[in-house]
Design a protein around this motif. Sequence first.
Motif, PDB file in Angstrom:
ATOM      1  N   CYS A  44     -21.803 -17.473 -12.095  1.00 57.48           N
ATOM      2  CA  CYS A  44     -22.110 -17.701 -10.680  1.00 57.48           C
ATOM      3  C   CYS A  44     -20.974 -17.143  -9.816  1.00 57.48           C
ATOM      4  O   CYS A  44     -19.929 -16.728 -10.326  1.00 57.48           O
ATOM      5  N   LEU A  45     -21.173 -17.181  -8.499  1.00 55.92           N
ATOM      6  CA  LEU A  45     -20.163 -16.643  -7.574  1.00 55.92           C
ATOM      7  C   LEU A  45     -18.839 -17.406  -7.700  1.00 55.92           C
ATOM      8  O   LEU A  45     -17.765 -16.805  -7.679  1.00 55.92           O
ATOM      9  N   ASN A  46     -18.929 -18.743  -7.875  1.00 55.11           N
ATOM     10  CA  ASN A  46     -17.686 -19.535  -8.020  1.00 55.11           C
ATOM     11  C   ASN A  46     -16.887 -19.007  -9.209  1.00 55.11           C
ATOM     12  O   ASN A  46     -15.669 -18.877  -9.151  1.00 55.11           O
ATOM     13  N   GLY A  47     -17.597 -18.725 -10.302  1.00 61.81           N
ATOM     14  CA  GLY A  47     -16.921 -18.227 -11.495  1.00 61.81           C
ATOM     15  C   GLY A  47     -16.356 -16.837 -11.282  1.00 61.81           C
ATOM     16  O   GLY A  47     -15.211 -16.556 -11.644  1.00 61.81           O
ATOM     17  N   ARG A  48     -17.153 -15.972 -10.654  1.00 65.95           N
ATOM     18  CA  ARG A  48     -16.685 -14.594 -10.444  1.00 65.95           C
ATOM     19  C   ARG A  48     -15.485 -14.564  -9.506  1.00 65.95           C
ATOM     20  O   ARG A  48     -14.628 -13.708  -9.598  1.00 65.95           O
ATOM     21  N   ASP A  49     -15.430 -15.563  -8.564  1.00 71.51           N
ATOM     22  CA  ASP A  49     -14.306 -15.617  -7.614  1.00 71.51           C
ATOM     23  C   ASP A  49     -13.074 -16.302  -8.193  1.00 71.51           C
ATOM     24  O   ASP A  49     -12.070 -16.464  -7.476  1.00 71.51           O
ATOM     25  N   SER A  50     -13.132 -16.693  -9.463  1.00 75.35           N
ATOM     26  CA  SER A  50     -11.987 -17.410 -10.053  1.00 75.35           C
ATOM     27  C   SER A  50     -10.702 -16.612  -9.929  1.00 75.35           C
ATOM     28  O   SER A  50      -9.611 -17.177  -9.817  1.00 75.35           O
ATOM     29  N   ILE A  51     -10.803 -15.307  -9.965  1.00 76.62           N
ATOM     30  CA  ILE A  51      -9.577 -14.496  -9.926  1.00 76.62           C
ATOM     31  C   ILE A  51      -8.923 -14.502  -8.553  1.00 76.62           C
ATOM     32  O   ILE A  51      -7.794 -14.038  -8.411  1.00 76.62           O
ATOM     33  N   LEU A  52      -9.612 -15.023  -7.523  1.00 77.63           N
ATOM     34  CA  LEU A  52      -8.984 -15.059  -6.199  1.00 77.63           C
ATOM     35  C   LEU A  52      -7.741 -15.937  -6.211  1.00 77.63           C
ATOM     36  O   LEU A  52      -6.888 -15.838  -5.334  1.00 77.63           O
ATOM     37  N   GLN A  53      -7.651 -16.834  -7.239  1.00 76.31           N
ATOM     38  CA  GLN A  53      -6.464 -17.690  -7.298  1.00 76.31           C
ATOM     39  C   GLN A  53      -5.193 -16.885  -7.563  1.00 76.31           C
ATOM     40  O   GLN A  53      -4.097 -17.389  -7.418  1.00 76.31           O
ATOM     41  N   PHE A  54      -5.349 -15.611  -7.961  1.00 74.19           N
ATOM     42  CA  PHE A  54      -4.155 -14.785  -8.144  1.00 74.19           C
ATOM     43  C   PHE A  54      -3.576 -14.348  -6.810  1.00 74.19           C
ATOM     44  O   PHE A  54      -2.440 -13.938  -6.714  1.00 74.19           O
ATOM     45  N   GLU A  55      -4.438 -14.376  -5.764  1.00 76.21           N
ATOM     46  CA  GLU A  55      -3.994 -13.888  -4.453  1.00 76.21           C
ATOM     47  C   GLU A  55      -3.192 -14.966  -3.739  1.00 76.21           C
ATOM     48  O   GLU A  55      -3.575 -16.130  -3.736  1.00 76.21           O
ATOM     49  N   ASP A  56      -2.103 -14.602  -3.145  1.00 74.67           N
ATOM     50  CA  ASP A  56      -1.352 -15.509  -2.296  1.00 74.67           C
ATOM     51  C   ASP A  56      -0.977 -16.823  -2.985  1.00 74.67           C
ATOM     52  O   ASP A  56      -1.159 -17.898  -2.427  1.00 74.67           O
ATOM     53  N   SER A  57      -0.478 -16.730  -4.207  1.00 74.13           N
ATOM     54  CA  SER A  57      -0.039 -17.953  -4.885  1.00 74.13           C
ATOM     55  C   SER A  57       1.488 -18.036  -4.847  1.00 74.13           C
ATOM     56  O   SER A  57       2.174 -17.041  -4.567  1.00 74.13           O
ATOM     57  N   ILE A  58       2.023 -19.218  -5.111  1.00 73.15           N
ATOM     58  CA  ILE A  58       3.478 -19.409  -5.104  1.00 73.15           C
ATOM     59  C   ILE A  58       4.056 -18.793  -6.373  1.00 73.15           C
ATOM     60  O   ILE A  58       3.550 -19.053  -7.468  1.00 73.15           O
ATOM     61  N   GLU A  59       5.065 -17.992  -6.225  1.00 72.19           N
ATOM     62  CA  GLU A  59       5.579 -17.260  -7.388  1.00 72.19           C
ATOM     63  C   GLU A  59       6.995 -17.626  -7.772  1.00 72.19           C
ATOM     64  O   GLU A  59       7.526 -17.137  -8.759  1.00 72.19           O
ATOM     65  N   LYS A  60       7.614 -18.512  -7.000  1.00 72.28           N
ATOM     66  CA  LYS A  60       9.020 -18.862  -7.289  1.00 72.28           C
ATOM     67  C   LYS A  60       9.192 -20.374  -7.269  1.00 72.28           C
ATOM     68  O   LYS A  60       8.631 -21.061  -6.391  1.00 72.28           O
ATOM     69  N   ALA A  61       9.996 -20.875  -8.191  1.00 68.90           N
ATOM     70  CA  ALA A  61      10.391 -22.284  -8.140  1.00 68.90           C
ATOM     71  C   ALA A  61      11.104 -22.508  -6.807  1.00 68.90           C
ATOM     72  O   ALA A  61      11.934 -21.692  -6.407  1.00 68.90           O
ATOM     73  N   SER A  62      10.759 -23.589  -6.110  1.00 69.08           N
ATOM     74  CA  SER A  62      11.266 -23.752  -4.739  1.00 69.08           C
ATOM     75  C   SER A  62      11.634 -25.198  -4.437  1.00 69.08           C
ATOM     76  O   SER A  62      11.025 -26.135  -4.964  1.00 69.08           O
ATOM     77  N   PHE A  63      12.627 -25.345  -3.554  1.00 71.49           N
ATOM     78  CA  PHE A  63      12.904 -26.639  -2.933  1.00 71.49           C
ATOM     79  C   PHE A  63      12.179 -26.630  -1.589  1.00 71.49           C
ATOM     80  O   PHE A  63      12.045 -25.571  -0.971  1.00 71.49           O
ATOM     81  N   VAL A  64      11.720 -27.804  -1.160  1.00 68.22           N
ATOM     82  CA  VAL A  64      11.013 -27.842   0.127  1.00 68.22           C
ATOM     83  C   VAL A  64      11.883 -28.588   1.136  1.00 68.22           C
ATOM     84  O   VAL A  64      12.286 -29.741   0.898  1.00 68.22           O
ATOM     85  N   LYS A  65      12.175 -27.910   2.231  1.00 68.37           N
ATOM     86  CA  LYS A  65      12.980 -28.533   3.305  1.00 68.37           C
ATOM     87  C   LYS A  65      12.187 -28.402   4.600  1.00 68.37           C
ATOM     88  O   LYS A  65      11.756 -27.307   4.962  1.00 68.37           O
ATOM     89  N   ASN A  66      12.004 -29.530   5.293  1.00 64.48           N
ATOM     90  CA  ASN A  66      11.261 -29.533   6.561  1.00 64.48           C
ATOM     91  C   ASN A  66       9.928 -28.805   6.438  1.00 64.48           C
ATOM     92  O   ASN A  66       9.583 -27.959   7.265  1.00 64.48           O
ATOM     93  N   ASN A  67       9.221 -29.120   5.379  1.00 64.73           N
ATOM     94  CA  ASN A  67       7.873 -28.560   5.126  1.00 64.73           C
ATOM     95  C   ASN A  67       7.875 -27.060   4.854  1.00 64.73           C
ATOM     96  O   ASN A  67       6.834 -26.407   4.947  1.00 64.73           O
TER      97      ASN A  67
END
Length: 358
Positions: A44-67
């Motif tokens: 289905c479309l949901n399945g075919r769109d699974s690869i969209l999770q590769f787009e714009d994902s967090i790629e570095k371990a990070s500390f969060v300061k002030n959001n």
Amino acid sequence: MLDIKHTICPSCSVGCGLNIVSKDGAVVGTYPYKRHPINEGKNCLNGRDSILQFEDSIEKASFVKNNELEESDNASVIKAIKDQLASIDASDLAIICSGNNTNEELDKIIEFANAYGCEKIGFYGSNFPNFSGELASYDDINKASTVLVIGDIYRENPLLARRVVLSKENGGKLINIDDVEKSITSLNADDFIQFTDDFNDKVASVKDQLDENSVIIVNKLSSKDDFAVIEELSKESNAKLLPVFNAPNTKGAMNRLDSLDCDEIRNIIDDSKVLIVVKDNLLDYLSEDDIKGKSFIVNISNEKNRFAELSDIVLPGKSWAEKEGTFTNCEGLEQSFIISAECDNDNLSEIEIFDELA
Ligand code: SF4
């Protein structure tokens, strides 16, 4: 050069096969897994769109300061988590896993929790309680005389809905119960029953139409009590039951951990000083006020979202296509998958992260 790898779709619990297509190492598309017995050459479309999770994902371990995420590295972030864990008692730690974790990750996280002495561990089960009763198989749906669907599987689990279509072609009847006015499943149903606050009565009203050749499929629940009503209907009518979930390995999580509802997760957060969340977005089911200013939040996920901004530490982990493991689908079938994409990052897998934390 094009490369095609077989994997299992991560976008719902039906467990369809999916091919990941890469070119020169980069993921460029998906293609249905033709010989897979569950989806028989369709996705289905949901399945075919699974690869969209590769787009714009967090790629570095990070500390969060002030959001805002401040990029760091795995070693510094893991040291900071270890320091937090060393500063609290075992009873102050809580761990929320999810149906997006593989079975092997869940086993590793449970091993870590046991060694640390953490007893507050579970996952959000979307109001489905732990259920170990007999399940309807997908083939039971194909040949059912009546299928009762609670929720909208035509939209959310289309390859399971395809089984309902086959049952209808064989003379089967589709009854749909939902609280929405119109859904794709309702438009395809022979009978549509809309409920408001009378869920129990509406469910009881179809009992005479069900028998041992019927299947009840449920993919949406308002509370764990509603599941008890459906389970009772299944017992009284002898209809087989199939709970269906949004995440690919909710059944695997359910086989290992407590399925928690929103109130239970709120209580866990209120009672903990450090909260580790693995591949889940708490804001899918809690409010910001439920989270803010409470525990120190370690968010193990590469999803760029508001929950990451409200966390204290973000460790991206690996996406599903970058790792191997098993998912247990809603029918109870455990399926292995292999690494299907090589991504250019130094993220640790969830198993490596918990090995480091141990
Ligand atoms: S039905 Fe579910 S598992 Fe199958 S392709 Fe669609 S999202 Fe993926």
